[in-house]
Design an enzyme around this catalytic site. Structure first.
Site, PDB file in Angstrom:
ATOM      1  CG  HIS A  19      -0.320  -0.147   2.542  1.00  0.00           C
ATOM      2  ND1 HIS A  19      -1.002   0.045   3.722  1.00  0.00           N
ATOM      3  CD2 HIS A  19       0.953  -0.462   2.903  1.00  0.00           C
ATOM      4  CE1 HIS A  19      -0.188  -0.154   4.753  1.00  0.00           C
ATOM      5  NE2 HIS A  19       0.993  -0.456   4.278  1.00  0.00           N
ATOM      6  CG  HIS A  20       3.737   2.055   2.574  1.00  0.00           C
ATOM      7  ND1 HIS A  20       2.883   2.885   3.274  1.00  0.00           N
ATOM      8  CD2 HIS A  20       4.101   1.068   3.439  1.00  0.00           C
ATOM      9  CE1 HIS A  20       2.743   2.409   4.516  1.00  0.00           C
ATOM     10  NE2 HIS A  20       3.458   1.310   4.633  1.00  0.00           N
ATOM     11  N   GLY A  21       3.419   1.885  -2.156  1.00  0.00           N
ATOM     12  CA  GLY A  21       4.033   2.135  -3.471  1.00  0.00           C
ATOM     13  C   GLY A  21       3.454   3.384  -4.124  1.00  0.00           C
TER      14      GLY A  21
END
Ligand code: ZN
Length: 367
Positions: free
Chosen positions: A131-133
């Site tokens: 989810h941080h990409g």
């Protein structure tokens, strides 16, 4: 509803971020082994993950960034300017032999899930949840963002109400930001307050269809259930979601070394059970999780729960062997406590519901 699908790949067993990186532990492979060892998998419901093509990744990611990751895989090094431009080879985003194929496989799995969900159903892809990409750079161990790609694929099918719930210990920043201006996607993140990336404060609603529930250290099972029932489910039902995407990062478990949250795996299974049947489509993804025993047991239990099986059953001899065979090069892994090896279910961590949790629910519900 028809039986769920499970998406996996052997690439997670045979590749590694290397060295003492927190991700250099068995996670997806251990969960899949445990699921099979418990007798919970009908192999006709297992789908081997395809690898996303550069064209598929470009639905969200910048072509020059995708090329940089492919080049890093081929050459196993990057020039300094590339390192800085794309945040690879530093800040927890190492260059490793499968730096393109592994995250592209996680994206391929999530895209396959969206395809399987076209007419409805439940799909679980524990390798997903990165989810941080960002569209043009790596962040927080994430090179690409499979939840964003999966949600875009659902929107491309014509859906216009997708609800994303993120219960990883870290803020689901990449997903929130990707859809901040898109009123077809409602994002909700429950995460530990003050922890990296330090975004996702209570007042942050992005373009309006986002909610952030930053919770204090010590967050327990009863508090998770309270926030779910009192804040999240009313939002979900008000939105009349056509699809729910759950990011079930396991780093909020009490046994995880990366957060101060104190959840038992039963708290995760309660969330999963509550989401079953609330929308015609349910996609469950993994995420963080840095204790191999805790991750494997939590994520295996999610699969059981999706199938209507109570995970709190005695281990089979094969499952005992799976847990007994795990290793963790971390000080907490030298002498694993008995409960990591002896059962799937943790002891519940019911506790008082603190006033600050009640205040978070109140704020979240406010129009
Ligand atoms: Zn996390």
């Amino acid at each position: 509803m028809s039986k769920p699908y499970l998406i996996g790949s052997e690439i997670y067993r045979t590749s590694s971020y290397g060295g003492r990186h927190p991700m250099a532990i068995p996670r997806v492979s251990a969960a899949l082994d445990l699921i099979r060892a418990m007798g919970w998998l009908d192999e006709s419901r297992y789908v081997d993950s395809p690898i996303a093509t550069p064209e598929q990744l470009a639905r969200f990611h910048a072509p020059d960034y995708i090329e940089a990751i492919q080049s890093a895989e081929t050459l196993q090094r990057v020039p300094e300017a590339v390192r800085e431009r794309y945040n690879i080879g530093r800040n927890g985003n190492p260059i490793f032999p499968e730096i393109f194929r592994r995250p592209a496989t996680a994206c391929g799995g999530t895209l396959k899930a969206a395809e399987l969900l076209r007419e409805g159903g439940i799909v679980y892809s524990p390798a997903g949840g990165t989810h941080h990409g960002r569209s043009d750079r790596a962040s927080g161990f994430c090179y690409f963002n499979d939840p964003v790609l999966g949600i875009l694929a659902l929107l491309d099918q014509g859906l216009n109400r997708v609800f994303y719930l993120d219960i990883d210990a870290h803020h689901g920043d990449g997903v929130q930001d990707a859809f901040a201006d898109d009123d077809r996607v409602f994002t909700v993140s429950i995460h530990e307050q003050g922890r990296w990336p330090r975004s996702g404060r209570l007042a942050d609603r992005a373009g309006g269809l986002a909610r952030n529930l930053p919770v204090p250290a010590g967050f327990n099972d009863a508090e998770m259930q309270f926030l779910l029932q009192d804040a999240v489910l009313p939002l979900l039902q008000g939105f009349a979601a056509q699809a729910v995407v759950l990011q079930a990062g396991a780093d909020g478990l009490a046994d995880d070394p990366m957060s101060g949250l104190m959840l038992s795996n039963g708290a995760f299974w309660q969330v999963v059970a509550a989401l079953r049947g609330l929308a015609p489509r349910l996609l469950v993804l993994g995420g963080g999780g840095y204790n191999p025993w805790a991750v494997a047991r939590c994520w295996a239990g999610i699969w059981a729960t999706l199938n209507g099986i109570d995970p709190a059953m005695p281990l089979t001899p094969r499952a005992e062997a799976v847990l007994g065979g795990l290793q963790w090069r971390h000080r907490n892994g030298r002498e694993p406590p008995p409960h990591w090896l002896a059962a799937i279910a943790d002891a519940p961590n019911e506790g008082p519901i603190r006033d600050e949790i009640r205040a978070i629910a109140r704020m979240t519900r406010q129009a």
